[in-house]
Design a protein around this motif. Structure first.
Motif, PDB file in Angstrom:
ATOM      1  N   LEU A   1      -6.273  -2.491  43.099  1.00  0.00           N
ATOM      2  CA  LEU A   1      -4.818  -2.506  43.328  1.00  0.00           C
ATOM      3  C   LEU A   1      -4.185  -1.236  42.759  1.00  0.00           C
ATOM      4  O   LEU A   1      -3.373  -0.591  43.431  1.00  0.00           O
ATOM      5  CB  LEU A   1      -4.195  -3.752  42.692  1.00  0.00           C
ATOM      6  N   VAL A   2      -4.543  -0.889  41.538  1.00  0.00           N
ATOM      7  CA  VAL A   2      -3.990   0.310  40.899  1.00  0.00           C
ATOM      8  C   VAL A   2      -4.316   1.549  41.730  1.00  0.00           C
ATOM      9  O   VAL A   2      -3.438   2.384  42.000  1.00  0.00           O
ATOM     10  CB  VAL A   2      -4.516   0.457  39.452  1.00  0.00           C
ATOM     11  N   ALA A   3      -5.558   1.681  42.158  1.00  0.00           N
ATOM     12  CA  ALA A   3      -5.962   2.844  42.955  1.00  0.00           C
ATOM     13  C   ALA A   3      -5.194   2.907  44.271  1.00  0.00           C
ATOM     14  O   ALA A   3      -4.731   3.975  44.684  1.00  0.00           O
ATOM     15  CB  ALA A   3      -7.470   2.806  43.213  1.00  0.00           C
ATOM     16  N   PHE A   4      -5.039   1.764  44.926  1.00  0.00           N
ATOM     17  CA  PHE A   4      -4.336   1.706  46.209  1.00  0.00           C
ATOM     18  C   PHE A   4      -2.869   2.099  46.042  1.00  0.00           C
ATOM     19  O   PHE A   4      -2.351   2.950  46.775  1.00  0.00           O
ATOM     20  CB  PHE A   4      -4.451   0.285  46.786  1.00  0.00           C
TER      21      PHE A   4
ATOM     22  N   GLN B   1       2.378  -7.943  40.332  1.00  0.00           N
ATOM     23  CA  GLN B   1       3.692  -7.354  40.625  1.00  0.00           C
ATOM     24  C   GLN B   1       4.072  -6.316  39.572  1.00  0.00           C
ATOM     25  O   GLN B   1       4.534  -5.214  39.907  1.00  0.00           O
ATOM     26  CB  GLN B   1       4.765  -8.439  40.670  1.00  0.00           C
ATOM     27  N   GLU B   2       3.871  -6.647  38.312  1.00  0.00           N
ATOM     28  CA  GLU B   2       4.250  -5.719  37.246  1.00  0.00           C
ATOM     29  C   GLU B   2       3.321  -4.511  37.194  1.00  0.00           C
ATOM     30  O   GLU B   2       3.766  -3.401  36.904  1.00  0.00           O
ATOM     31  CB  GLU B   2       4.316  -6.432  35.900  1.00  0.00           C
ATOM     32  N   VAL B   3       2.052  -4.718  37.498  1.00  0.00           N
ATOM     33  CA  VAL B   3       1.123  -3.581  37.554  1.00  0.00           C
ATOM     34  C   VAL B   3       1.548  -2.628  38.666  1.00  0.00           C
ATOM     35  O   VAL B   3       1.582  -1.405  38.474  1.00  0.00           O
ATOM     36  CB  VAL B   3      -0.334  -4.069  37.731  1.00  0.00           C
ATOM     37  N   ILE B   4       1.883  -3.163  39.828  1.00  0.00           N
ATOM     38  CA  ILE B   4       2.361  -2.343  40.945  1.00  0.00           C
ATOM     39  C   ILE B   4       3.580  -1.541  40.502  1.00  0.00           C
ATOM     40  O   ILE B   4       3.649  -0.313  40.687  1.00  0.00           O
ATOM     41  CB  ILE B   4       2.714  -3.220  42.164  1.00  0.00           C
TER      42      ILE B   4
ATOM     43  N   SER C   1       6.248   3.477  38.933  1.00  0.00           N
ATOM     44  CA  SER C   1       7.191   4.083  37.992  1.00  0.00           C
ATOM     45  C   SER C   1       6.556   5.245  37.244  1.00  0.00           C
ATOM     46  O   SER C   1       7.198   6.277  37.017  1.00  0.00           O
ATOM     47  CB  SER C   1       7.693   3.033  36.998  1.00  0.00           C
ATOM     48  N   ASP C   2       5.281   5.088  36.877  1.00  0.00           N
ATOM     49  CA  ASP C   2       4.566   6.160  36.197  1.00  0.00           C
ATOM     50  C   ASP C   2       4.421   7.362  37.125  1.00  0.00           C
ATOM     51  O   ASP C   2       4.659   8.498  36.716  1.00  0.00           O
ATOM     52  CB  ASP C   2       3.206   5.647  35.727  1.00  0.00           C
ATOM     53  N   ALA C   3       4.061   7.117  38.380  1.00  0.00           N
ATOM     54  CA  ALA C   3       3.902   8.206  39.354  1.00  0.00           C
ATOM     55  C   ALA C   3       5.231   8.918  39.603  1.00  0.00           C
ATOM     56  O   ALA C   3       5.263  10.134  39.799  1.00  0.00           O
ATOM     57  CB  ALA C   3       3.330   7.665  40.662  1.00  0.00           C
TER      58      ALA C   3
ATOM     59  N   THR D   1      10.911  -0.941  43.650  1.00  0.00           N
ATOM     60  CA  THR D   1      10.653  -0.106  42.483  1.00  0.00           C
ATOM     61  C   THR D   1      11.080   1.339  42.738  1.00  0.00           C
ATOM     62  O   THR D   1      11.646   1.988  41.850  1.00  0.00           O
ATOM     63  CB  THR D   1       9.174  -0.179  42.079  1.00  0.00           C
ATOM     64  N   VAL D   2      10.841   1.831  43.929  1.00  0.00           N
ATOM     65  CA  VAL D   2      11.295   3.189  44.255  1.00  0.00           C
ATOM     66  C   VAL D   2      12.818   3.266  44.117  1.00  0.00           C
ATOM     67  O   VAL D   2      13.349   4.237  43.573  1.00  0.00           O
ATOM     68  CB  VAL D   2      10.821   3.617  45.661  1.00  0.00           C
ATOM     69  N   PHE D   3      13.526   2.245  44.572  1.00  0.00           N
ATOM     70  CA  PHE D   3      14.986   2.248  44.441  1.00  0.00           C
ATOM     71  C   PHE D   3      15.400   2.362  42.978  1.00  0.00           C
ATOM     72  O   PHE D   3      16.210   3.215  42.614  1.00  0.00           O
ATOM     73  CB  PHE D   3      15.596   0.983  45.067  1.00  0.00           C
ATOM     74  N   THR D   4      14.852   1.497  42.116  1.00  0.00           N
ATOM     75  CA  THR D   4      15.274   1.541  40.714  1.00  0.00           C
ATOM     76  C   THR D   4      14.784   2.819  40.036  1.00  0.00           C
ATOM     77  O   THR D   4      15.495   3.367  39.184  1.00  0.00           O
ATOM     78  CB  THR D   4      14.821   0.289  39.930  1.00  0.00           C
TER      79      THR D   4
END
Length: 178
Positions: free
Chosen positions: A116-119, A65-68, A73-75, A158-161
């Motif tokens: 997961l990171v790539a996806f 969850q945190e990696v996602i 957030s980085d992107a 995450t997009v919302f925050t």
């Protein structure tokens, strides 16, 4: 300093005060982003916290969850959320070296995590339907259909925050991502 005003957390009343009290009890404090969202949209904050509770009861690990959330957030270029999710990922057991590799787009050596990171990175940087190849890759990495739903929910919250913090220029109250 953040753009939106936030009342003193101790004197907040009503729905906002209730949410702040719940957060203090659950995590020991109220992060700046939650303070600002709760001050101006307590129902929105409740919905984010409810979604996080759904994720917590799901089958994705806290690490995943945190990696996602970190990748998204980085992107998005949300400095607040990068700091927050980098810190929370450390607390969930992701080592600092792996966090640096994730943020810089390098493989971590963990095949499932790297898939997961790539996806998630492709989802964050593209539009349209996910390709058959990308879908096959995330499934081959071992993620279930239910976890794809959870990945989507983590992405959405995450997009919302991210968007909120970019609008608010929320003052960062987490350690900087090194």
């Amino acid at each position: 300093m953040s753009r939106l005003s936030v009342p003193d957390l101790q004197s907040a009343t009503g729905a906002t005060g209730e949410i702040y009290a719940q957060l203090k009890k659950a995590i020991g404090g109220v992060p700046n982003t939650f303070a600002a969202i709760g001050a101006h949209g307590p129902a929105a904050l409740k919905s984010i916290l409810a979604a996080d509770a759904v994720l917590a009861s799901g089958s994705l690990s806290r690490r995943d969850q945190e990696v996602i959330k970190l990748v998204i957030s980085d992107a998005a270029g949300c400095h607040y959320c990068v700091a927050a999710h980098n810190h929370l990922a450390k607390l969930a057991g992701v080592v600092p070296t792996a966090l640096n590799q994730i943020r810089s787009g390098e493989p971590t050596g963990d095949t499932k995590r790297d898939a997961l990171v790539a996806f998630v990175r492709k989802l964050a940087r593209s539009s349209g339907t996910v390709s058959d190849e990308d879908f096959a890759a995330i499934k081959a990495a071992g993620y279930t259909d239910a976890q794809l739903v959870e990945i989507s929910l983590a992405f959405a919250t995450t997009v919302f925050t991210n968007v909120f913090n970019r609008i608010n220029d929320t003052e960062i109250d987490f350690p900087a991502a090194a």
